[in-house]
Design an enzyme around this catalytic site. Structure first.
Site, short mmCIF file in Angstrom:
data_model
loop_
_atom_site.label_atom_id
_atom_site.label_comp_id
_atom_site.label_asym_id
_atom_site.label_seq_id
_atom_site.Cartn_x
_atom_site.Cartn_y
_atom_site.Cartn_z
N LYS A 155 0.84 -1.21 0.00
CA LYS A 155 0.00 0.00 0.00
C LYS A 155 0.87 1.25 0.00
O LYS A 155 0.65 2.16 -0.80
CB LYS A 155 -0.90 0.00 1.24
CG LYS A 155 -1.62 1.33 1.46
CD LYS A 155 -2.53 1.30 2.67
CE LYS A 155 -1.89 1.68 3.97
NZ LYS A 155 -1.60 3.13 4.12
N ASN A 156 1.84 1.30 0.90
CA ASN A 156 2.62 2.53 1.06
C ASN A 156 3.63 2.75 -0.07
O ASN A 156 4.23 3.82 -0.14
CB ASN A 156 3.34 2.54 2.41
CG ASN A 156 2.35 2.80 3.55
OD1 ASN A 156 1.18 3.07 3.32
ND2 ASN A 156 2.84 2.73 4.77
N ARG A 209 -4.20 10.92 4.42
CA ARG A 209 -3.09 11.87 4.50
C ARG A 209 -2.14 11.83 3.30
O ARG A 209 -1.58 12.84 2.92
CB ARG A 209 -2.26 11.55 5.74
CG ARG A 209 -2.60 12.29 6.95
CD ARG A 209 -1.57 11.95 8.02
NE ARG A 209 -0.24 12.40 7.62
CZ ARG A 209 0.21 13.64 7.78
NH1 ARG A 209 -0.56 14.54 8.34
NH2 ARG A 209 1.42 13.96 7.40
N CYS A 253 -5.31 13.67 12.98
CA CYS A 253 -5.29 12.26 12.61
C CYS A 253 -5.21 11.47 13.89
O CYS A 253 -4.68 11.96 14.90
CB CYS A 253 -4.09 12.03 11.72
SG CYS A 253 -3.26 10.50 11.91
N ARG A 279 0.84 15.02 13.25
CA ARG A 279 1.37 14.79 11.90
C ARG A 279 1.34 16.02 10.99
O ARG A 279 0.57 16.09 10.03
CB ARG A 279 0.60 13.65 11.24
CG ARG A 279 0.79 12.33 11.96
CD ARG A 279 0.03 11.22 11.32
NE ARG A 279 0.80 10.50 10.32
CZ ARG A 279 0.36 9.43 9.68
NH1 ARG A 279 -0.84 8.98 9.90
NH2 ARG A 279 1.10 8.81 8.79
N ASP A 283 4.72 0.94 11.95
CA ASP A 283 3.52 0.26 11.44
C ASP A 283 3.42 -1.20 11.87
O ASP A 283 2.44 -1.88 11.55
CB ASP A 283 3.48 0.36 9.90
CG ASP A 283 3.08 1.75 9.42
OD1 ASP A 283 2.68 2.58 10.25
OD2 ASP A 283 3.19 2.01 8.20
N ILE A 306 8.13 7.43 16.79
CA ILE A 306 7.79 8.14 15.54
C ILE A 306 6.52 8.98 15.72
O ILE A 306 6.46 10.13 15.30
CB ILE A 306 7.58 7.14 14.37
CG1 ILE A 306 8.79 6.20 14.24
CG2 ILE A 306 7.28 7.87 13.07
CD1 ILE A 306 10.05 6.85 13.73
N ARG A 315 -8.71 -0.46 4.50
CA ARG A 315 -7.80 0.52 3.90
C ARG A 315 -6.46 -0.11 3.58
O ARG A 315 -5.77 0.34 2.67
CB ARG A 315 -7.56 1.69 4.87
CG ARG A 315 -8.74 2.60 5.05
CD ARG A 315 -8.37 3.77 5.91
NE ARG A 315 -7.14 4.38 5.40
CZ ARG A 315 -6.33 5.18 6.09
NH1 ARG A 315 -6.65 5.49 7.32
NH2 ARG A 315 -5.26 5.68 5.55
C1 UD1 Z 1 4.39 7.08 6.31
C2 UD1 Z 1 3.50 5.88 6.14
C3 UD1 Z 1 2.94 5.44 7.50
C4 UD1 Z 1 4.08 5.22 8.48
C5 UD1 Z 1 5.01 6.43 8.54
C6 UD1 Z 1 6.26 6.21 9.38
C7 UD1 Z 1 2.58 6.10 3.91
C8 UD1 Z 1 1.40 6.39 3.06
N1 UD1 Z 1 2.41 6.20 5.25
O1 UD1 Z 1 3.59 8.15 6.81
O2 UD1 Z 1 2.20 4.24 7.32
O3 UD1 Z 1 3.56 5.00 9.76
O4 UD1 Z 1 5.46 6.77 7.20
O5 UD1 Z 1 6.97 5.12 8.91
O6 UD1 Z 1 3.64 5.76 3.44
N2 UD1 Z 1 6.48 14.91 10.39
C9 UD1 Z 1 6.63 16.27 10.63
N3 UD1 Z 1 6.53 17.13 9.57
C10 UD1 Z 1 6.31 16.70 8.29
C11 UD1 Z 1 6.18 15.32 8.05
C12 UD1 Z 1 6.26 14.46 9.13
O7 UD1 Z 1 6.82 16.69 11.77
O8 UD1 Z 1 6.25 17.54 7.38
C13 UD1 Z 1 6.57 13.96 11.52
C14 UD1 Z 1 5.32 13.13 11.72
O9 UD1 Z 1 4.38 13.79 12.51
C15 UD1 Z 1 5.90 11.90 12.40
C16 UD1 Z 1 7.27 11.75 11.73
O10 UD1 Z 1 7.56 13.01 11.18
O11 UD1 Z 1 6.07 12.13 13.76
C17 UD1 Z 1 7.35 10.70 10.64
O12 UD1 Z 1 6.30 10.92 9.72
P1 UD1 Z 1 6.41 10.52 8.18
O13 UD1 Z 1 7.61 9.64 7.99
O14 UD1 Z 1 6.31 11.74 7.35
O15 UD1 Z 1 5.11 9.65 8.00
P2 UD1 Z 1 4.10 9.64 6.77
O16 UD1 Z 1 4.85 9.86 5.50
O17 UD1 Z 1 2.95 10.50 7.07
#
Ligand code: UD1
Length: 420
Positions: free
Chosen positions: A22-23, A94, A118, A123, A307, A329, A399
């Site tokens: 999925k991701n 998201r 969320c 996030r 995850d 995380i 999902r």
């Molecule tokens: C992706 C995955 C999700 C997984 C996560 C961490 C997809 C569709 N989803 O989510 O399943 O749990 O990686 O492995 O691939 N953050 C910020 N600012 C930003 C972006 C992120 O502060 O602009 C923080 C987030 O709140 C979180 C951390 O960074 O605490 C990691 O998030 P991120 O790696 O971006 O996760 P996603 O890409 O949303």
């Protein structure tokens, strides 16, 4: 709303076919927006999130075809006629924010709804925005939307992530592929799904060095072209069913599962007394004797995946001993704890850590969860519990898990979907 009823206590035995990730599929679909030609993706899983992404891409005017009509092959590409990603779609998922970079890179502007709150934490998307700013985009926030514009196009830049973000790395990688000049993404995330995206972009004509590392160097090109790419197998689906085999004391072969993507989980399973062997085009998972407590801490790849945290915690609930599960995380990713405790688990949360004291057996109960991985952790607990469990709010499962009840039932689980 559908529910899933499980009567626990049966060891799983047999084979489960692991689908496309999925991701990986979600950003790969968005990569199709980077070209007028068609990007053909194979090994697509049939999941609600991919349908949502297809709807989002289509409303930007880009073609999304399913040539074989079974949802496993997707063909995406074409001119962008609408640069707005509306709240109604973004709030459901998201990952919608991934269209931001490709829209600005290709047509010089985007208006994308902010994803908002969320269930697993705040996030924010600040890193996505800061990276695009570094590449010359002007960012404005207004009425819940991000407006990004770069009428002269994006230009290469060096962006150092303060900490790795999967989505922001993917967004900037796609944008940089069409930017003018060289972009360096340092301290970038390096999850296998990012490497899969980068490999696909290279097949489309992008110039990317450092794939698989935390430093990606991208030399922008004027345009990308058609390509065909097979989505990698889902490492989280693989890990989830590995925990299902372990928690029931069974043995399961996970066809297409890859050991290289699951190092940290396999080490933790080994410590817990679960053997994982790569053979016959997949992984064979077998619980050796009793389960032992094993501590884990979630970290960016190649660390233990957030995850998989809820599923591993479910396993630890019935281990002999104690385990400390630390989440680094996301700040609010223990919503499964009260539900697991209702099933007889002994878990205490202290800040970012949960202490799990193993119990001899869990007992079935009606439960519900507020996110995808939390829901599936309750399914795992139910498979091992005495008596009947009804898992509510099954749409979370749909999902991210294709045919979860069929896959488990084929291995001997007593599991049934109740439609309402
Ligand atoms: C992706 C995955 C999700 C997984 C996560 C961490 C997809 C569709 N989803 O989510 O399943 O749990 O990686 O492995 O691939 N953050 C910020 N600012 C930003 C972006 C992120 O502060 O602009 C923080 C987030 O709140 C979180 C951390 O960074 O605490 C990691 O998030 P991120 O790696 O971006 O996760 P996603 O890409 O949303």
């Amino acid at each position: 709303m559908d529910k899933i009823r499980i009567r626990g206590g049966r060891p799983l035995s047999g084979e489960i076919v692991i689908g496309g990730a999925k991701n990986a599929g979600l950003p790969l679909m968005v990569a199709g927006m980077l070209t007028d030609e068609l990007l053909t993706l194979t090994n697509g899983p049939r999941l609600a999130d991919l349908d949502t992404m297809a709807a989002l891409i289509a409303q930007h005017g880009v073609t999304v075809d399913q040539p074989t009509n079974d949802g496993r092959v997707l063909a995406i590409g074409g001119p962008i006629t609408n640069t707005e990603a509306p709240y109604d779609i973004v709030r459901k998922m998201r990952a919608s924010v991934l269209v931001l970079g490709p829209l600005v890179a290709r047509v010089g502007e985007a208006r994308v709804s902010l994803p908002g709150g969320c269930a697993i934490g705040t996030r924010p998307v600040d890193l996505h925005l800061k990276g695009l700013e570094a590449m010359g985009a002007t960012i404005r926030l207004d009425a819940g939307y991000v407006h990004a514009s770069a009428p002269q196009g994006l230009r290469g830049a060096t962006f150092v992530f303060p900490f790795p973000s999967v989505g922001a790395t993917e967004n900037l990688l796609m944008a940089a592929s069409l930017a003018d000049g060289r972009t360096v993404l340092a301290n970038a995330a390096r999850e296998p799904e990012i490497s899969d995206l980068a490999d696909c972009l290279v097949a489309m004509g992008a110039r990317i060095e450092g794939i698989g590392t935390d430093r990606l160097t991208i030399d922008g090109v004027k345009r990308l072209h058609a390509a065909t790419h097979a989505i990698i197998p889902d490492r989280i689906e693989t890990g989830t069913y590995a925990c299902a085999a372990a928690i029931t004391g069974g043995q399961v072969h996970l066809r297409n599962g890859r050991l290289t993507h699951l190092g940290a989980l396999v080490r933790a399973l080994g410590e817990a007394g679960v053997e994982v062997i790569e053979q016959d085009g997949g992984l064979t998972v077998k619980r050796l004797n009793g389960l032992h407590g094993a501590d884990v801490m979630t970290e960016p790849y190649p660390g233990f995946p957030t995850d998989m945290q809820a599923q591993f915690m479910a396993l630890m609930c019935v281990s002999d001993g104690a385990a400390m599960v630390t989440e680094t995380i996301f700040e609010n990713r223990f919503m499964h704890v009260p539900e697991l405790n209702r099933m007889g688990a002994r878990i205490n949360v202290h800040g970012a850590s949960a202490i799990v004291r193993g119990v001899p057996a869990l007992s079935g109960a009606p439960v519900m969860a507020t996110d995808l991985r939390a829901s599936v952790s309750l399914v795992l607990a139910a498979l091992a519990a005495k008596g009947e469990t009804v898992v509510n709010r099954v749409y979370h499962l749909d999902r991210g898990y294709e045919a979860v009840e069929q896959k488990l039932a084929a291995c001997g689980a007593d599991i049934e979907r109740l439609s309402e």
